[in-house]
Design a protein around this motif. Structure first.
Motif, PDB file in Angstrom:
ATOM      1  N   THR A 157       0.806  -1.228   0.000  1.00  0.00           N
ATOM      2  CA  THR A 157       0.000   0.000   0.000  1.00  0.00           C
ATOM      3  C   THR A 157       0.835   1.271   0.000  1.00  0.00           C
ATOM      4  N   VAL A 158       2.162   1.119   0.213  1.00  0.00           N
ATOM      5  CA  VAL A 158       3.045   2.293   0.224  1.00  0.00           C
ATOM      6  C   VAL A 158       3.922   2.270  -1.029  1.00  0.00           C
ATOM      7  N   PRO A 159       3.889   3.327  -1.830  1.00  0.00           N
ATOM      8  CA  PRO A 159       4.653   3.348  -3.081  1.00  0.00           C
ATOM      9  C   PRO A 159       6.164   3.339  -2.851  1.00  0.00           C
ATOM     10  N   ALA A 160       6.885   2.912  -3.848  1.00  0.00           N
ATOM     11  CA  ALA A 160       8.343   2.998  -3.834  1.00  0.00           C
ATOM     12  C   ALA A 160       8.763   4.407  -4.240  1.00  0.00           C
ATOM     13  N   THR A 161      10.052   4.704  -4.076  1.00  0.00           N
ATOM     14  CA  THR A 161      10.550   6.016  -4.486  1.00  0.00           C
ATOM     15  C   THR A 161      11.920   5.877  -5.128  1.00  0.00           C
ATOM     16  N   SER A 162      12.215   6.825  -6.033  1.00  0.00           N
ATOM     17  CA  SER A 162      13.575   6.960  -6.542  1.00  0.00           C
ATOM     18  C   SER A 162      13.811   8.431  -6.883  1.00  0.00           C
ATOM     19  N   PRO A 163      14.899   9.003  -6.336  1.00  0.00           N
ATOM     20  CA  PRO A 163      15.175  10.415  -6.588  1.00  0.00           C
ATOM     21  C   PRO A 163      15.647  10.668  -8.015  1.00  0.00           C
ATOM     22  N   TYR A 164      15.924   9.627  -8.779  1.00  0.00           N
ATOM     23  CA  TYR A 164      16.486   9.806 -10.123  1.00  0.00           C
ATOM     24  C   TYR A 164      15.440   9.685 -11.219  1.00  0.00           C
ATOM     25  N   ARG A 165      14.222   9.450 -10.806  1.00  0.00           N
ATOM     26  CA  ARG A 165      13.145   9.124 -11.735  1.00  0.00           C
ATOM     27  C   ARG A 165      12.914  10.214 -12.788  1.00  0.00           C
ATOM     28  N   ASP A 166      13.039  11.454 -12.372  1.00  0.00           N
ATOM     29  CA  ASP A 166      12.689  12.534 -13.302  1.00  0.00           C
ATOM     30  C   ASP A 166      13.896  13.263 -13.859  1.00  0.00           C
ATOM     31  N   ARG A 167      15.036  12.602 -13.849  1.00  0.00           N
ATOM     32  CA  ARG A 167      16.228  13.246 -14.404  1.00  0.00           C
ATOM     33  C   ARG A 167      16.046  13.414 -15.919  1.00  0.00           C
ATOM     34  N   PRO A 168      16.722  14.395 -16.501  1.00  0.00           N
ATOM     35  CA  PRO A 168      16.552  14.669 -17.932  1.00  0.00           C
ATOM     36  C   PRO A 168      16.937  13.472 -18.804  1.00  0.00           C
ATOM     37  N   ILE A 169      16.235  13.334 -19.907  1.00  0.00           N
ATOM     38  CA  ILE A 169      16.483  12.252 -20.856  1.00  0.00           C
ATOM     39  C   ILE A 169      17.941  12.236 -21.314  1.00  0.00           C
ATOM     40  N   GLU A 170      18.472  13.427 -21.625  1.00  0.00           N
ATOM     41  CA  GLU A 170      19.848  13.509 -22.129  1.00  0.00           C
ATOM     42  C   GLU A 170      20.849  12.976 -21.102  1.00  0.00           C
ATOM     43  N   GLU A 171      20.563  13.266 -19.834  1.00  0.00           N
ATOM     44  CA  GLU A 171      21.464  12.827 -18.764  1.00  0.00           C
ATOM     45  C   GLU A 171      21.452  11.304 -18.649  1.00  0.00           C
ATOM     46  N   SER A 172      20.242  10.727 -18.693  1.00  0.00           N
ATOM     47  CA  SER A 172      20.132   9.265 -18.649  1.00  0.00           C
ATOM     48  C   SER A 172      20.863   8.656 -19.837  1.00  0.00           C
ATOM     49  N   MET A 173      20.678   9.282 -20.998  1.00  0.00           N
ATOM     50  CA  MET A 173      21.296   8.747 -22.207  1.00  0.00           C
ATOM     51  C   MET A 173      22.811   8.741 -22.084  1.00  0.00           C
ATOM     52  N   ARG A 174      23.355   9.833 -21.577  1.00  0.00           N
ATOM     53  CA  ARG A 174      24.803   9.945 -21.433  1.00  0.00           C
ATOM     54  C   ARG A 174      25.316   8.909 -20.430  1.00  0.00           C
ATOM     55  N   LEU A 175      24.638   8.809 -19.293  1.00  0.00           N
ATOM     56  CA  LEU A 175      25.066   7.854 -18.266  1.00  0.00           C
ATOM     57  C   LEU A 175      24.963   6.412 -18.760  1.00  0.00           C
ATOM     58  N   PHE A 176      23.895   6.135 -19.517  1.00  0.00           N
ATOM     59  CA  PHE A 176      23.701   4.765 -20.018  1.00  0.00           C
ATOM     60  C   PHE A 176      24.842   4.366 -20.952  1.00  0.00           C
ATOM     61  N   ARG A 177      25.235   5.321 -21.831  1.00  0.00           N
ATOM     62  CA  ARG A 177      26.370   5.051 -22.717  1.00  0.00           C
ATOM     63  C   ARG A 177      27.640   4.819 -21.906  1.00  0.00           C
ATOM     64  N   GLU A 178      27.790   5.584 -20.848  1.00  0.00           N
ATOM     65  CA  GLU A 178      28.997   5.435 -20.019  1.00  0.00           C
ATOM     66  C   GLU A 178      28.975   4.122 -19.238  1.00  0.00           C
ATOM     67  N   MET A 179      27.758   3.695 -18.869  1.00  0.00           N
ATOM     68  CA  MET A 179      27.651   2.391 -18.209  1.00  0.00           C
ATOM     69  C   MET A 179      28.159   1.302 -19.151  1.00  0.00           C
ATOM     70  N   LYS A 180      27.795   1.445 -20.400  1.00  0.00           N
ATOM     71  CA  LYS A 180      28.157   0.415 -21.374  1.00  0.00           C
ATOM     72  C   LYS A 180      29.668   0.322 -21.574  1.00  0.00           C
ATOM     73  N   ILE A 181      30.341   1.469 -21.561  1.00  0.00           N
ATOM     74  CA  ILE A 181      31.782   1.423 -21.837  1.00  0.00           C
ATOM     75  C   ILE A 181      32.602   1.190 -20.577  1.00  0.00           C
ATOM     76  N   GLY A 182      31.922   0.813 -19.509  1.00  0.00           N
ATOM     77  CA  GLY A 182      32.653   0.350 -18.334  1.00  0.00           C
ATOM     78  C   GLY A 182      33.168   1.439 -17.435  1.00  0.00           C
ATOM     79  N   ARG A 183      32.514   2.563 -17.422  1.00  0.00           N
ATOM     80  CA  ARG A 183      33.002   3.673 -16.626  1.00  0.00           C
ATOM     81  C   ARG A 183      32.632   3.553 -15.147  1.00  0.00           C
TER      82      ARG A 183
END
Length: 597
Positions: A157-183
């Motif tokens: 009955t209590v929702p979950a939370t994440s402070p990163y949920r509404d971060r900008p699309i561009e930021e997620s995109m950049r971080l995701f690419r960096e995740m892939k290259i092992g950063r």
RNA sequence: UGGGGAUUGGUGUAACGGUAGCACGACUGACUCUGACUCAGUUAGUCUAGGUUCAAAUCCUAGAUCCCCAGCCA
């Protein structure tokens, strides 16, 4: 796999719910028509994770999926769902291929072959789809640790939370690419789907799509440090392979909304002709759940089977007492019997427990039809035929398989000294004991009638040998016929025997159920407590000399005892047999009744 | 105390508003040169309580029981 043409095969049975579903789909041409056959398209798959050996429960799934492809002239894929490099190994890939093949799942050969695939070969496509979801605002990079996510998961009955949920699309995109290259290090970031943090279905509370794992993969090596989660990967695998019916077990029912959410999100903005920014609509398979196989007297989970192997409770994955495919194959079960069993137990959404006796009967039923017979003695008792000349032998006709006239006959050699089964003799027999006893006459199968004339004992009073006389008029085991054309005498009992002059010796492994309790672990919470201490007995037996040339995997019926097959441990001059299954034994039941009053 | 599933003889599984059937087991018997196989017969069931209907396993209402779900496993 050629069936006896006189065997009409399995009788018609009603359709189960998945077959009904497929027939409805076929009628509406929901999945279109196959290019080659022009028939409605049916494409199934078996998607194991290569992190253990397949067991009889998987066999049900393989038979189901392959059986559907076969029944509807469709295709069947073997697909390794290898998205977790930490648990998976090439050894398992190899064993799984062998086992699926053995069961008749022809994934790379024949009219229903769809091919063998690896989820890991789709990692590039999956990565592109993930970026699309980020771009669509449907996924984001989260920097919460696993522990923090746990704490923030909420309750029904209590929702979950994440402070990163509404971060900008561009930021997620950049971080995701960096995740892939092992950063980034393991566990530091994830890609999460942006769905519904308040959903009562926890699978929809922004599930993780990718996690960082710096580990070498059995197929892709060190190319990736970013690995997709099951839920994200599975629908894409099905889509890429054009699977129509994605069949899985009941515990994934809660995941179906997520499976569909991912596919719908990818298809959002896509068009049938590929016009528009996102391209052509991708195939969206239907997930269908059924109840997995459960068996009495059996533990069936990869984790616990792995423990049995690691803790040496058994001799290995293919110890014939194990419920793994490799074990039952070694034990002498035929794949034909396993397929018949899988078909018999049906397919529903009801969680049922199948009596292990059903499997055992399926094996007996199949082997009865196909196994050549021999006469072999497990626990020998020497019988001397007093009125048979020393040194003389007689070659008698033996029917190789009464169920299969084409198997013909061969010779067995009789002599003055033979072995019979210890339990086929009693000095003071109960009323319905039809075997050998002092003064009592029995038939030696295919040989002669003999009458017991005496018993020899050791100092301890144990019976060590028996004396008897034979009736020359009963050669071949037939009672002499009187003038009226009828037998002049009858015996109730027929027992097996082997000549002492030519019997060969071999190790025989007698298996019993691995567990002594119907529901292992139910009593104490630990299945170890229900291990059957007598699940393996090794003896030296006196065998029909015709078995000297038997090769590993060859199966025989030892008449009146059961089915036995040659174990791979056998070597030149050292035969080893596994008891696949006993015969049903009405006398044991009767004797037990007498013993219990 | 949230969500998702399931419930028919001892065990599986059909019947999709119209005679509760089949298989396995168990029990009888027949047959038998395997106390096997095979064959014949018997046994026994709709989770509960209401309701709708000429008629309910099936539809409606309420309840019971069991399984699954809060892994960066699958």
């Amino acid at each position: 796999m050629a069936e006896n043409p006189s065997n009409p095969g399995p009788t018609e049975r009603p359709l189960h719910f998945i077959e009904s579903l497929i027939e409805a789909d076929n009628a509406s041409q929901r999945w279109g028509l196959a290019d080659d056959s022009g028939l409605p398209r049916v494409h199934t798959r078996f998607p194991p994770e290569p992190n253990g050996y397949l067991h009889i429960g998987h066999a049900k799934s393989i038979c189901l999926n392959f059986g559907l492809a076969k029944k509807y002239s469709g295709r069947f894929n073997l697909r390794f769902d290898d998205t977790n490099p930490a648990k998976e190994e090439q050894e398992y890939v190899d064993s799984i291929k062998r086992d699926v093949k053995w069961l008749g799942g022809d994934f790379d050969d024949g009219p229903n072959a769809g091919g063998v695939f690896y989820a890991s070969n789709y990692f590039d496509e999956m990565y592109e789809f993930a970026k699309e979801l980020i771009l669509k605002g449907k996924a984001y990079v989260c920097e919460l640790s696993a522990e923090e996510v746990g704490k923030r998961r909420g309750s029904p009955t209590v929702p979950a939370t994440s402070p990163y949920r509404d971060r900008p699309i561009e930021e997620s995109m950049r971080l995701f690419r960096e995740m892939k290259i092992g950063r980034f290090p393991n566990g530091s970031k994830t890609l999460r789907a942006k769905i519904d943090l308040a959903s009562p279905n926890f699978n929809l509370r922004d599930p993780v799509m990718y996690r960082i794992v710096h580990e070498s993969h059995h197929n892709t090596g060190d190319k990736w440090c970013l690995y997709p989660m099951y839920d994200w990967a599975h629908g894409l695998e099905d889509s890429l392979e054009g699977i129509t019916h994605s069949i899985c077990t009941l515990e994934f029912e809660n995941h179906r909304p997520l499976y569909d959410w991912f596919m719908n999100s990818i298809n959002e903005g896509r068009t049938p002709d590929g016009s528009g920014p996102w391209g052509r609509i991708v195939h969206h398979s239907q997930q269908i759940e059924f109840a997995k196989l459960q068996l009495t007297y059996t533990v069936l989970s990869k984790r616990n089977l792995l423990r049995m192997v690691n803790e040496k409770l058994v001799r290995g994955w293919d110890d014939p007492r194990m419920p793994t495919i490799s074990a039952i194959r070694r034990r002498g079960f035929t794949s034909r019997a396993v397929r018949a069993f899988a078909d018999e137990v049906g397919c529903t959404k009801t969680e049922s427990v199948i009596d292990i006796g059903r499997l055992e009967n399926a094996v007996r039923h199949d082997l009865n039809k196909h196994a050549p017979r021999t006469m072999s003695v497990l626990r020998p008792l020497k019988v001397t035929i007093e009125n048979w000349p020393e040194g003389k032998t007689d070659e008698l006709d033996f029917v190789v398989n009464p169920e299969d006239p084409s198997a013909g006959t061969r010779k067995v050699s009789f002599g003055r000294e033979i072995y019979i089964e210890q339990e086929d003799f009693m000095e003071t027999p109960p009323k319905k004991f039809f075997r050998l006893a002092p003064g009592q006459e029995v038939r030696l199968r295919w040989a002669y009638f003999i009458t017991c004339t005496g018993v020899e004992k050791d100092a301890g009073g144990n019976i060590v040998a028996v004396r008897a006389t034979y009736d020359p008029a009963t050669r071949g085991g037939d009672a002499p016929v009187g003038p009226d054309g009828k037998p002049t005498k009858k015996v109730k009992g027929t027992i097996h025997w082997v000549g002492a002059h030519n019997a060969i010796e071999a190790e025989v492994r007698l298996f019993d159920r691995l567990f002594a309790a119907e529901a292992p672990g139910e009593r104490t919470g630990k299945w170890e407590d229900d291990l059957n201490p007598n699940s393996l007995e090794v003896i030296t037996a006196k065998l029909d000399p015709a078995l000297a040339s038997a090769a590993p995997g060859d199966t025989f019926q030892f008449e009146r005892l059961g089915y036995f097959c040659v174990d791979p441990d056998a070597a030149a001059g050292k035969l080893v047999f596994n008891r696949t299954m006993t015969l049903k034994d009405a006398w044991a039941k009767e004797a037990g009744r007498e013993a219990n009053g």
